[in-house]
Design an enzyme around this catalytic site. Structure first.
Site, PDB file in Angstrom:
ATOM      1  N   ARG A   1      61.140  28.924  37.743  1.00 28.90           N
ATOM      2  CA  ARG A   1      60.998  30.381  37.883  1.00 28.90           C
ATOM      3  C   ARG A   1      61.435  30.914  39.243  1.00 28.90           C
ATOM      4  NH1 ARG A   1      55.453  31.244  34.318  1.00 28.90           N
ATOM      5  NH2 ARG A   1      56.508  31.242  32.308  1.00 28.90           N
TER       6      ARG A   1
ATOM      7  N   GLN B   1      45.626  22.711  33.923  1.00 28.68           N
ATOM      8  CA  GLN B   1      46.044  21.803  32.847  1.00 28.68           C
ATOM      9  C   GLN B   1      45.697  20.362  33.212  1.00 28.68           C
ATOM     10  OE1 GLN B   1      50.149  22.715  31.986  1.00 28.68           O
ATOM     11  NE2 GLN B   1      49.627  24.707  31.111  1.00 28.68           N
TER      12      GLN B   1
ATOM     13  N   LYS C   1      57.586  25.310  35.734  1.00 29.43           N
ATOM     14  CA  LYS C   1      57.046  26.104  34.623  1.00 29.43           C
ATOM     15  C   LYS C   1      58.056  26.081  33.462  1.00 29.43           C
ATOM     16  CE  LYS C   1      53.157  27.094  36.514  1.00 29.43           C
ATOM     17  NZ  LYS C   1      51.932  26.517  35.970  1.00 29.43           N
TER      18      LYS C   1
ATOM     19  N   ASP D   1      51.228  32.743  37.081  1.00 27.38           N
ATOM     20  CA  ASP D   1      52.067  33.207  35.969  1.00 27.38           C
ATOM     21  C   ASP D   1      52.583  34.630  36.175  1.00 27.38           C
ATOM     22  OD1 ASP D   1      51.730  30.771  34.718  1.00 27.38           O
ATOM     23  OD2 ASP D   1      50.080  31.456  33.449  1.00 27.38           O
TER      24      ASP D   1
ATOM     25  N   SER E   1      45.410  31.094  27.431  1.00 28.68           N
ATOM     26  CA  SER E   1      44.655  29.909  27.881  1.00 28.68           C
ATOM     27  C   SER E   1      43.354  29.768  27.100  1.00 28.68           C
ATOM     28  CB  SER E   1      44.302  30.042  29.371  1.00 28.68           C
ATOM     29  OG  SER E   1      45.451  29.993  30.149  1.00 28.68           O
TER      30      SER E   1
ATOM     31  N   ARG F   1      59.510  19.026  31.530  1.00 23.24           N
ATOM     32  CA  ARG F   1      58.335  19.304  32.367  1.00 23.24           C
ATOM     33  C   ARG F   1      57.582  18.022  32.710  1.00 23.24           C
ATOM     34  NH1 ARG F   1      55.376  24.605  30.402  1.00 23.24           N
ATOM     35  NH2 ARG F   1      54.568  24.412  32.532  1.00 23.24           N
TER      36      ARG F   1
HETATM   37  C1  S3P Z   1      47.330  27.169  32.121  1.00 17.48           C
HETATM   38  C2  S3P Z   1      47.404  26.754  33.418  1.00 17.48           C
HETATM   39  C3  S3P Z   1      48.532  27.068  34.314  1.00 17.48           C
HETATM   40  C4  S3P Z   1      49.375  28.218  33.780  1.00 17.48           C
HETATM   41  C5  S3P Z   1      49.663  28.087  32.303  1.00 17.48           C
HETATM   42  C6  S3P Z   1      48.361  28.019  31.515  1.00 17.48           C
HETATM   43  C7  S3P Z   1      46.151  26.762  31.321  1.00 17.48           C
HETATM   44  O1  S3P Z   1      49.349  25.922  34.430  1.00 17.48           O
HETATM   45  O2  S3P Z   1      50.583  28.329  34.494  1.00 17.48           O
HETATM   46  O3  S3P Z   1      50.424  29.193  31.857  1.00 17.48           O
HETATM   47  O4  S3P Z   1      45.926  27.339  30.227  1.00 17.48           O
HETATM   48  O5  S3P Z   1      45.416  25.889  31.760  1.00 17.48           O
HETATM   49  P1  S3P Z   1      49.005  24.760  35.487  1.00 17.48           P
HETATM   50  O6  S3P Z   1      47.684  24.216  35.129  1.00 17.48           O
HETATM   51  O7  S3P Z   1      50.063  23.706  35.325  1.00 17.48           O
HETATM   52  O8  S3P Z   1      49.049  25.403  36.833  1.00 17.48           O
END
Ligand code: S3P
EC number: 2.5.1.19
Length: 428
Positions: free
Chosen positions: A343, A166, A339, A312, A20, A119
């Protein structure tokens, strides 16, 4: 790839950089003014997709393993890409980049692999359209390929239906380019890497427990970024050392941002033998060393605001739970269905093939322990890196070897994953 039982794991690992944070360091460096230097960047397939996309918008980026330099010229100098922006397998790349593209006065098309094509994107394209971006795509903007014509954004007050960093980050990155103050409110706090890193790049934000506000028109200034090890990658070795007999493993420089440490809380509650040494609270992202030894585990219940702090890690927690005394219940985790794979389904189906007793539910799963894993079957990552790694650790404790199909998916976030297992097994 055929993998078998391991008698013990010993030694130490430097866990590769956080995925991230690596994505954000390249994106924010690309829209900042000046030279951003990134140390311990994760050279996994997902973060390389982010680099490739920003190069297509004219940004000069040098990458040498985990050392990256981004020569940013400011948001206004991003160029209209002549080609499709290919995000590969990366949800973070597409959703955060859409927030940036929404404010750019040019046309772009974004798409990725088969998994990305399934997605949901309306969670991001809808608020961005409300702000004024023109976005179209399959099923009315729900699925890739998406085409964006950005510019002339107006701030919004957005209540996100899900706790998702995200979504939050996409809206904040559009907010940075909008007229007025944009606010995002979430049902529970999601990871806050965007907020921490934007501050490092000189942007001011107002935050309270579940909402963040950003004023449009602020300019980012280049920064030096040290990316700590990814706790989501470390989680596989925390589990492996807990489960494989007679193990003791030290994981160096692991990110300990409180919005990500749900796995540590859960391991402690399960009775894991885990010591933490925080190293440098002065860094924008806290990190430290983790020492973990084999222990006897008990079942736990996981729900509510703990879910975004370990979303995750649920595949590897499910494996831990197969070896814990009692029934582990995971709920409020319907996000797992959208995801890299569904999952809930992939964890349950693959672990059942090697002897686990798991019941998938609407928003999580129930795992009955302790159930010895028999192994002796063909399983698959289904192209999902975290399912591949969870199965790699499952093989270490299964009676018979297991054959893991599509094991190469691990390179999305942890290209040296199987080598790291060998390294710890060899020292034992
Ligand atoms: C992430 C946010 C998470 C996570 C992903 C990375 C990010 O997703 O599952 O692996 O870097 O902001 P979501 O924001 O959809 O929950």
């Amino acid at each position: 790839m055929k993998r078998g039982k391991i008698s013990s794991l010993k030694g130490e690992l430097h866990i590769p950089g956080d995925k991230s944070i690596s994505h954000r360091s390249v994106m924010f460096g690309a829209i900042a003014e000046g030279k951003t230097v990134i140390k311990n960047f994760l050279p996994g397939a997902d973060c390389l997709s982010t680099i490739a996309c920003f190069r297509k918008m004219g940004v000069e980026i040098e990458q040498n393993g985990s050392d990256v330099t981004v020569l940013g010229k400011g948001l206004d100098q991003l160029a209209e890409p002549a080609e499709l922006l290919d995000v590969g397998n990366s949800g973070t790349t597409i959703r955060l980049m859409l927030g940036i593209l929404a404010g750019r006065p040019f046309h772009s098309t974004v798409a990725g692999d088969e998994s990305i094509a399934k997605r949901p994107m309306k969670r991001v394209t809808e608020p961005l359209r409300k702000m004024g971006a023109k976005i179209d795509g399959r099923a009315g903007g729900e699925y890739t390929p998406l085409s964006v014509r950005g510019g002339h954004l107006t701030a919004i007050d957005f209540q996100s239906p899900v706790a998702s960093a995200q979504i939050k980050s996409a809206v904040l990155l559009a907010g940075l380019q909008a007229e007025g103050t944009t606010t995002v409110t979430e049902p529970h706090k999601s990871r806050d890497h965007t907020e921490r890193m934007l501050s490092m790049f000189g942007v001011s934000l107002q935050e309270d427990e579940t909402s963040v506000s950003i004023e449009g028109g602020q300019q980012l200034k280049a920064a030096e970024v040290f990316v700590p090890g990814d706790i989501s990658s470390a989680a596989f070795f925390l589990a492996a050392a807990s489960l494989v007999p007679d193990s003791e493993v030290v994981l160096r420089n692991v990110g300990l941002n409180p919005t990500r440490t749900g796995i540590i809380d859960v391991l402690k509650e399960m009775g894991a033998d885990l010591e933490i040494e925080e190293k440098d609270a002065g860094n924008a992202e806290p990190y430290g060393d983790l020492r973990i030894k084999t222990s006897s585990l008990k079942a736990v219940e996981i729900s509510g605001d703990l879910i975004p702090r370990l979303i995750d890690e649920i595949p590897i927690i499910a494996l831990l739970a197969t070896q814990a005394e009692g029934t582990t219940v995971i709920k409020d985790a319907a996000e797992l269905k959208v995801k890299e794979t569904n999952r809930i389904d992939t964890v349950a189906s693959e672990l059942k093939k090697i002897g686990a007793n798991i019941e998938p539910t609407e928003d999580g799963m129930k795992i009955h322990g302790r159930t010895p894993l028999t192994g002796g079957a063909k399983v698959s990552s289904h192209g999902d890196h975290r399912i591949g790694m969870m199965l790699g650790i499952a093989a270490c404790i299964s009676e018979q070897p297991i054959d893991i199909l599509q094991s190469e998916a691990v390179s999305v976030s942890y290209p040296s994953f199987f080598e790291h297992i060998e390294k710890l097994a060899a020292k034992a």
